[in-house]
Scaffold this active site. Sequence first.
Site, PDB file in Angstrom:
ATOM      1  N   LYS A 256      33.325  56.803  34.932  1.00 21.96           N
ATOM      2  CA  LYS A 256      33.849  55.719  33.984  1.00 21.96           C
ATOM      3  C   LYS A 256      32.430  55.819  33.197  1.00 21.96           C
ATOM      4  CE  LYS A 256      34.074  50.804  32.701  1.00 21.96           C
ATOM      5  NZ  LYS A 256      34.095  49.290  34.058  1.00 21.96           N
TER       6      LYS A 256
ATOM      7  N   HIS B  44      32.297  45.553  37.530  1.00 23.55           N
ATOM      8  CA  HIS B  44      30.628  45.190  36.545  1.00 23.55           C
ATOM      9  C   HIS B  44      29.513  44.067  38.013  1.00 23.55           C
ATOM     10  CE1 HIS B  44      32.661  46.148  33.207  1.00 23.55           C
ATOM     11  NE2 HIS B  44      33.745  45.789  33.231  1.00 23.55           N
TER      12      HIS B  44
ATOM     13  N   HIS C  98      38.932  42.398  39.285  1.00 25.88           N
ATOM     14  CA  HIS C  98      38.488  43.421  38.590  1.00 25.88           C
ATOM     15  C   HIS C  98      36.911  43.332  38.342  1.00 25.88           C
ATOM     16  CE1 HIS C  98      39.488  45.597  34.373  1.00 25.88           C
ATOM     17  NE2 HIS C  98      39.035  44.742  33.787  1.00 25.88           N
TER      18      HIS C  98
END
Length: 128
Positions: free
Chosen positions: A64, A21, A7
């Site tokens: 996002k 990230h 994730h």
Amino acid sequence: MKSGMEHVFLAELKDGVSGFHNWVFFAKQEEAGLLNCAGWMKFLDMGTPGALIQHKFVWCSACKPISSMFIGTSPEFELAVYSACLLVRPGSTTCPMLFDTNPVKVTTYTIGSSSQYVASSYADPVLP
């Protein structure tokens, strides 16, 4: 559902973009034409380790609107930062750190019966 580190270092598509990230995966997706950076809101130069940005982007047609990632750091550095926060501040989502005298807030969410597994983790620049 992906593991917490998948994730963080890769991404998930669920009600938009989730996770994502890591700058290496980001760069590869942008190079492949699957990602469009829509600008950044904050930039923190951390000296030798690299930088930290807060930005927005579109990936696989999903937006996002706010995200953050280290830039120019190694995956080992990021894994160490996220693991340290998980171990030092279990049960707390906020882990303050300093990089080259610059304050950074690391957020770590956990899962599991004793909150021992990472669900997500990311860093945000703390600017005056």
